[in-house]
Design a protein around this motif. Structure first.
Motif, PDB file in Angstrom:
ATOM      1  N   PHE A  93       0.800  -1.225   0.000  1.00 17.12           N
ATOM      2  CA  PHE A  93       0.000   0.000   0.000  1.00 17.12           C
ATOM      3  C   PHE A  93       0.834   1.277   0.000  1.00 17.12           C
ATOM      4  O   PHE A  93       0.325   2.346  -0.321  1.00 17.12           O
ATOM      5  CB  PHE A  93      -0.925   0.017   1.222  1.00 17.12           C
ATOM      6  N   TYR A  94       2.116   1.149   0.363  1.00 21.00           N
ATOM      7  CA  TYR A  94       2.957   2.337   0.476  1.00 21.00           C
ATOM      8  C   TYR A  94       4.266   2.127  -0.271  1.00 21.00           C
ATOM      9  O   TYR A  94       4.810   1.024  -0.311  1.00 21.00           O
ATOM     10  CB  TYR A  94       3.274   2.650   1.945  1.00 21.00           C
ATOM     11  N   THR A  95       4.785   3.220  -0.833  1.00 15.62           N
ATOM     12  CA  THR A  95       6.098   3.226  -1.462  1.00 15.62           C
ATOM     13  C   THR A  95       7.044   4.008  -0.575  1.00 15.62           C
ATOM     14  O   THR A  95       6.778   5.159  -0.227  1.00 15.62           O
ATOM     15  CB  THR A  95       6.045   3.886  -2.854  1.00 15.62           C
ATOM     16  N   GLU A  96       8.148   3.379  -0.206  1.00 10.77           N
ATOM     17  CA  GLU A  96       9.124   4.035   0.663  1.00 10.77           C
ATOM     18  C   GLU A  96       9.956   5.016  -0.149  1.00 10.77           C
ATOM     19  O   GLU A  96      10.485   4.679  -1.207  1.00 10.77           O
ATOM     20  CB  GLU A  96      10.024   2.983   1.309  1.00 10.77           C
ATOM     21  N   ALA A 113       6.971   7.879   3.534  1.00 13.34           N
ATOM     22  CA  ALA A 113       6.399   7.019   2.503  1.00 13.34           C
ATOM     23  C   ALA A 113       5.293   7.750   1.754  1.00 13.34           C
ATOM     24  O   ALA A 113       4.862   8.838   2.142  1.00 13.34           O
ATOM     25  CB  ALA A 113       5.851   5.734   3.131  1.00 13.34           C
ATOM     26  N   ARG A 114       4.861   7.127   0.670  1.00 17.43           N
ATOM     27  CA  ARG A 114       3.741   7.636  -0.115  1.00 17.43           C
ATOM     28  C   ARG A 114       2.724   6.525  -0.317  1.00 17.43           C
ATOM     29  O   ARG A 114       3.095   5.367  -0.518  1.00 17.43           O
ATOM     30  CB  ARG A 114       4.215   8.128  -1.491  1.00 17.43           C
ATOM     31  N   ARG A 115       1.463   6.889  -0.269  1.00 16.52           N
ATOM     32  CA  ARG A 115       0.429   5.917  -0.602  1.00 16.52           C
ATOM     33  C   ARG A 115       0.488   5.610  -2.093  1.00 16.52           C
ATOM     34  O   ARG A 115       0.615   6.512  -2.913  1.00 16.52           O
ATOM     35  CB  ARG A 115      -0.950   6.466  -0.257  1.00 16.52           C
ATOM     36  N   LYS A 116       0.392   4.330  -2.438  1.00 15.06           N
ATOM     37  CA  LYS A 116       0.376   3.965  -3.851  1.00 15.06           C
ATOM     38  C   LYS A 116      -0.894   4.460  -4.531  1.00 15.06           C
ATOM     39  O   LYS A 116      -0.891   4.766  -5.727  1.00 15.06           O
ATOM     40  CB  LYS A 116       0.510   2.449  -3.996  1.00 15.06           C
ATOM     41  N   ALA A 123      -1.230  11.952   0.689  1.00 12.85           N
ATOM     42  CA  ALA A 123      -0.340  11.352  -0.305  1.00 12.85           C
ATOM     43  C   ALA A 123       0.931  10.919   0.414  1.00 12.85           C
ATOM     44  O   ALA A 123       1.200   9.741   0.584  1.00 12.85           O
ATOM     45  CB  ALA A 123      -0.035  12.331  -1.426  1.00 12.85           C
ATOM     46  N   GLU A 124       1.717  11.912   0.883  1.00 13.54           N
ATOM     47  CA  GLU A 124       2.891  11.611   1.693  1.00 13.54           C
ATOM     48  C   GLU A 124       2.481  11.385   3.146  1.00 13.54           C
ATOM     49  O   GLU A 124       1.517  11.972   3.631  1.00 13.54           O
ATOM     50  CB  GLU A 124       3.884  12.766   1.626  1.00 13.54           C
ATOM     51  N   CYS A 125       3.252  10.554   3.829  1.00  8.69           N
ATOM     52  CA  CYS A 125       2.946  10.285   5.231  1.00  8.69           C
ATOM     53  C   CYS A 125       4.204   9.778   5.925  1.00  8.69           C
ATOM     54  O   CYS A 125       5.229   9.522   5.290  1.00  8.69           O
ATOM     55  CB  CYS A 125       1.825   9.251   5.355  1.00  8.69           C
ATOM     56  N   ALA A 126       4.125   9.658   7.232  1.00  9.20           N
ATOM     57  CA  ALA A 126       5.179   9.025   8.021  1.00  9.20           C
ATOM     58  C   ALA A 126       4.613   7.722   8.565  1.00  9.20           C
ATOM     59  O   ALA A 126       3.524   7.708   9.142  1.00  9.20           O
ATOM     60  CB  ALA A 126       5.614   9.936   9.164  1.00  9.20           C
ATOM     61  N   LEU A 127       5.329   6.627   8.357  1.00  9.78           N
ATOM     62  CA  LEU A 127       4.880   5.321   8.825  1.00  9.78           C
ATOM     63  C   LEU A 127       5.733   4.870  10.002  1.00  9.78           C
ATOM     64  O   LEU A 127       6.959   4.774   9.883  1.00  9.78           O
ATOM     65  CB  LEU A 127       4.990   4.272   7.713  1.00  9.78           C
ATOM     66  N   LYS A 128       5.102   4.622  11.131  1.00  9.75           N
ATOM     67  CA  LYS A 128       5.792   3.987  12.249  1.00  9.75           C
ATOM     68  C   LYS A 128       5.553   2.493  12.118  1.00  9.75           C
ATOM     69  O   LYS A 128       4.430   2.015  12.283  1.00  9.75           O
ATOM     70  CB  LYS A 128       5.274   4.496  13.590  1.00  9.75           C
ATOM     71  N   ILE A 129       6.608   1.754  11.792  1.00 14.60           N
ATOM     72  CA  ILE A 129       6.501   0.331  11.490  1.00 14.60           C
ATOM     73  C   ILE A 129       7.059  -0.452  12.671  1.00 14.60           C
ATOM     74  O   ILE A 129       8.263  -0.433  12.941  1.00 14.60           O
ATOM     75  CB  ILE A 129       7.260  -0.006  10.194  1.00 14.60           C
ATOM     76  N   ILE A 130       6.181  -1.114  13.389  1.00 16.35           N
ATOM     77  CA  ILE A 130       6.545  -1.840  14.605  1.00 16.35           C
ATOM     78  C   ILE A 130       6.750  -3.313  14.276  1.00 16.35           C
ATOM     79  O   ILE A 130       5.860  -3.965  13.720  1.00 16.35           O
ATOM     80  CB  ILE A 130       5.448  -1.679  15.671  1.00 16.35           C
TER      81      ILE A 130
END
Length: 338
Positions: A93-96, A113-116, A123-130
């Motif tokens: 779902f997201y492109t780094e 990241a950006r939403r595909k 559109a752009e966002c910050a993803l906290k990936i746990i």
């Protein structure tokens, strides 16, 4: 054994199954994440689905059986859809972005990241990936509490929901949550300016005007959290994003001179200085700093909490009070807690 069947309407969004009482309902009855689901299709077209709350590591499984109006067609379609959903990863779902890492923690990383498929507002966002496996290993070692993820998600979601047009300027907003088999992902608004720690490292100390704006935002952000039953226990420059107590005073000190107020030759000495709140204004860096700024730092860094200035008193202090309202309005997106 008597079995009673009830009609339900299900919607599958990404890997989240949403249950409605009927096709006209607008309020869901419940949700289930299928990232660790087990499913099977019987010969008669009945589907059996078992789900569990994997991020919370519950040992309880919820099992349901589904019958369809058209078992031959719908049973296979739902099995295929649920199987695909259970295998989804955040990269679906997201492109780094290149050079996208914004920060790291013990069990998580934050990436730009950006939403595909961009939405109208994101559109752009910050993803906290746990990383769930790393987190639960830390729990087993006694380093993390087993309810840390639940508390973090609940806290950030509540603060986002309770933010109005004024307070959303002080707390980074949560956009969505997404769980996969391996990760729990928190999608947040992207602050384009980086964090204040990087700002100080790259450009040196701030002017008094800049520092006053940031500290005012920080105080209001912490006050907003406190008024909503949340105590921010990790107040530091890297958690004050661009675009309480002695910690805020220490941060104001650092913003104005470019280094922290406490220095120790080892951890033991540093901890002792922190507890005793032992610091000084070195003439070389502080000769040009106003008395108002120094006074506010001293009031914030009182060792005895009973003599320490409150948030509302600090906002009325001359160092912060004299800043024109327009300066705050123009910098609303500059300093937010996360």
């Amino acid at each position: 054994m008597y079995v009673k069947w009830v009609r339900r309407y299900m919607v599958l969004f990404r890997n989240t199954l949403v249950e409605y009482r009927d096709e006209d309902a607008t309020r869901p009855m419940g949700f289930a994440n299928v990232s660790e689901a087990e499913m099977a299709l019987e010969d008669d077209g009945m589907l059996t689905l078992a789900v569990t709350a994997s991020a919370l590591r519950t040992q309880e499984w919820a099992v349901s059986s589904w019958k369809f109006d058209d078992p031959t067609r719908d049973g296979r379609r739902w099995l295929d859809a649920l199987t695909r959903a259970s295998r989804l990863q955040w990269t679906d779902f997201y492109t780094e972005d290149v050079g996208a890492e914004l920060g790291q923690g013990r069990f998580s990383v934050v990436k730009r990241a950006r939403r595909k498929v961009p939405s109208a507002c994101v559109a752009e966002c910050a993803l906290k990936i746990i990383d769930k496996a790393v987190f639960w290993k830390l729990v087993e070692q006694g380093i993390e509490r087993n309810d840390t993820l639940f508390r973090e998600v609940l806290t950030q979601t509540v603060l986002t929901m309770r933010s109005d047009a004024m307070h959303e300027c002080f707390v980074v907003q949560v956009i969505s949550l997404f769980e996969t088999h391996d990760h729990l992902v928190i999608e947040m608004e992207l602050m384009h300016g980086g964090d204040v720690f990087d700002r100080i490292a790259d450009k040196g100390p701030m002017s008094e005007h800049e520092a006053a704006i940031f500290i005012s935002h920080l105080i209001q952000g912490i006050d907003f959290c406190f008024n909503n039953g949340v105590v921010h226990r990790d107040v530091k420059l890297s958690n004050l994003a661009l675009d309480e107590g002695t910690e805020i005073g220490a941060m104001l000190y650092t913003l104005l001179c470019g280094y922290e107020p406490f220095f120790g030759r080892n951890d033991k000495e540093l901890i002792a200085l922190n507890k005793a709140v032992v610091y000084s204004f070195h003439p070389q860096e502080w000769a040009h700093i106003s008395d108002h700024a120094k006074e506010l730092i001293q009031l914030m860094m009182q060792p005895d909490a009973r003599g320490r200035i409150t948030a509302q008193e600090a906002l009325r202090h001359p160092f912060l009070k004299d800043i024109p309202v327009a300066s705050f309005a123009g910098a609303m997106a500059c300093a937010r807690l996360f």
